[in-house]
Design an enzyme around this catalytic site. Structure first.
Site, PDB file in Angstrom:
ATOM      1  CE1 TYR A   1      -3.175  -2.919   0.304  1.00 17.27           C
ATOM      2  CE2 TYR A   1      -3.605  -2.315   2.581  1.00 17.27           C
ATOM      3  CZ  TYR A   1      -3.852  -3.123   1.495  1.00 17.27           C
ATOM      4  OH  TYR A   1      -4.793  -4.122   1.601  1.00 17.27           O
TER       5      TYR A   1
ATOM      6  CG  HIS B   1      -1.562  -8.740   0.546  1.00 17.18           C
ATOM      7  ND1 HIS B   1      -1.131  -7.441   0.455  1.00 17.18           N
ATOM      8  CD2 HIS B   1      -2.884  -8.712   0.225  1.00 17.18           C
ATOM      9  CE1 HIS B   1      -2.129  -6.657   0.098  1.00 17.18           C
ATOM     10  NE2 HIS B   1      -3.195  -7.414  -0.063  1.00 17.18           N
TER      11      HIS B   1
END
Length: 340
Positions: free
Chosen positions: A52, A106
């Site tokens: 991110y 993830h």
């Protein structure tokens, strides 16, 4: 204040988690102020990821002084043990901490396990033995991988898309996690912005006492809604049930969730926006959706090669090229002044 415990981790926090993906879209000062306001209002669980962009850095800048009072969760998309260690070291440095409360694989295409040849799970175990990682989690968008992770007994939490648009298989995952004493973290609780009534979203998820929703928050006005729910959680009234039912009829099934795992497109189409533009305009209209830049973004759909790469990568099995065509047609009609 509603609270939730994430299974065997023992992590107990208000039923309001902060999803920090959106803070990468605002400047450092604004992000720091937002995160500190969230903490001041009672948020204690903050979720981010190595990919991110600068989200971890902003969390570190905002919350280092209250580190002992919060839970930090982040993620790695590494494919091997060495990459895992590099990601973890970077995350620790940016978050300004010497441990992560919850470290998550993830959205892996397969469920990492000891002896699978990747070295990922072994690296995670080593980090936990060293105290650098407190708890082991996994995030996913694929039902099959999620079920395998639960059955493996290797994970303490599962993060999975879950909202009032959930189908029966999603509800089954929540119950499987309950039986396995495994924490369930609900991402996409607002379905990527398609759910526009936060009270309805909150009240629906409040029914599940083992589910922690993480809300993607970018603005103070958004934060204030969820801060209000800390002290006055909305009840699932008949009016909210009607909103949920209407949204289910309109949205359940064949629509783009905006997860972005179809990206990148070989010809540069912003698939995760273009494939749901008509829904975004219908449900949360904004002038930005009709700017010259937005029109140019949508026009890129004309360049689609129909190679099928996006459809192959879609965890929901959607016919993405068809969704792009349909949304582009709807968009052109909107520009021409025709109602959807």
């Amino acid at each position: 204040m509603d609270r939730v415990t994430l299974g065997k981790t023992g992590i107990t926090v208000p039923k309001n988690g902060f999803g920090a993906l959106p803070v990468q879209r605002v400047g450092m000062d604004e992000a720091v102020k937002l995160l500190q306001n969230a903490y001041g209002g009672g948020f204690r669980f903050f979720d981010t990821a190595r990919v991110y962009s600068d989200s971890e850095e902003k969390l570190g800048e905002a919350l280092a002084d209250v580190r002992k009072d919060i839970y930090l969760a982040t993620k790695t998309m590494s494919k091997d043990g060495e990459g895992f260690k590099r990601d973890l070291d970077t995350s620790l440095r940016l978050l300004k901490t010497d441990y992560v409360d919850l470290y998550q694989f993830h959205n892996p295409a397969v469920c990492p396990k000891p002896g699978d040849g990747s070295g990922l799970y072994e690296a995670m175990e080593e980090a936990k033995e060293q105290g650098v990682v407190r708890h082991i989690g996994i995030t996913n968008h694929r039902i099959g991988v999620a079920k395998e992770a639960i059955a493996s007994g290797l994970y303490e939490t599962l993060q999975f898309p879950f909202s009032y648009l959930a189908a029966d298989p999603d509800l089954e995952l929540v119950e499987m996690c309950r039986k396995a004493d495994m924490g369930f973290i609900a991402m996409k609780a607002l379905s990527g912005g398609l759910i526009t009534n936060s009270a309805a979203a909150y009240a629906y998820l409040a029914q599940f006492d083992n589910v922690l929703p993480i809300w993607g928050i970018q603005r103070q006005s958004e934060l204030e809604e969820f801060l209000h729910y800390m002290d006055e959680p909305p009840a699932l009234t008949e009016d909210l049930k009607k909103i949920i039912e209407t949204d289910r009829k309109e949205l359940s099934g064949n629509f783009c969730r905006g997860c972005g795992y179809c990206m990148p497109c070989p010809v540069g189409i912003e698939i995760n926006t273009c494939a749901r533009m008509s829904l975004l305009i219908r449900r949360s209209p904004s002038e930005k959706q009709l700017t010259k830049e937005a029109q140019a973004m949508m026009k890129k759909v004309e360049d689609c090669l129909h190679c099928g790469a996006c459809a192959k990568k879609c965890p929901y099995g959607l016919d993405t090229p068809r969704l792009l065509e349909e949304n582009y047609k709807d968009y052109q009609e909107i520009l021409a002044g025709k109602p959807l």
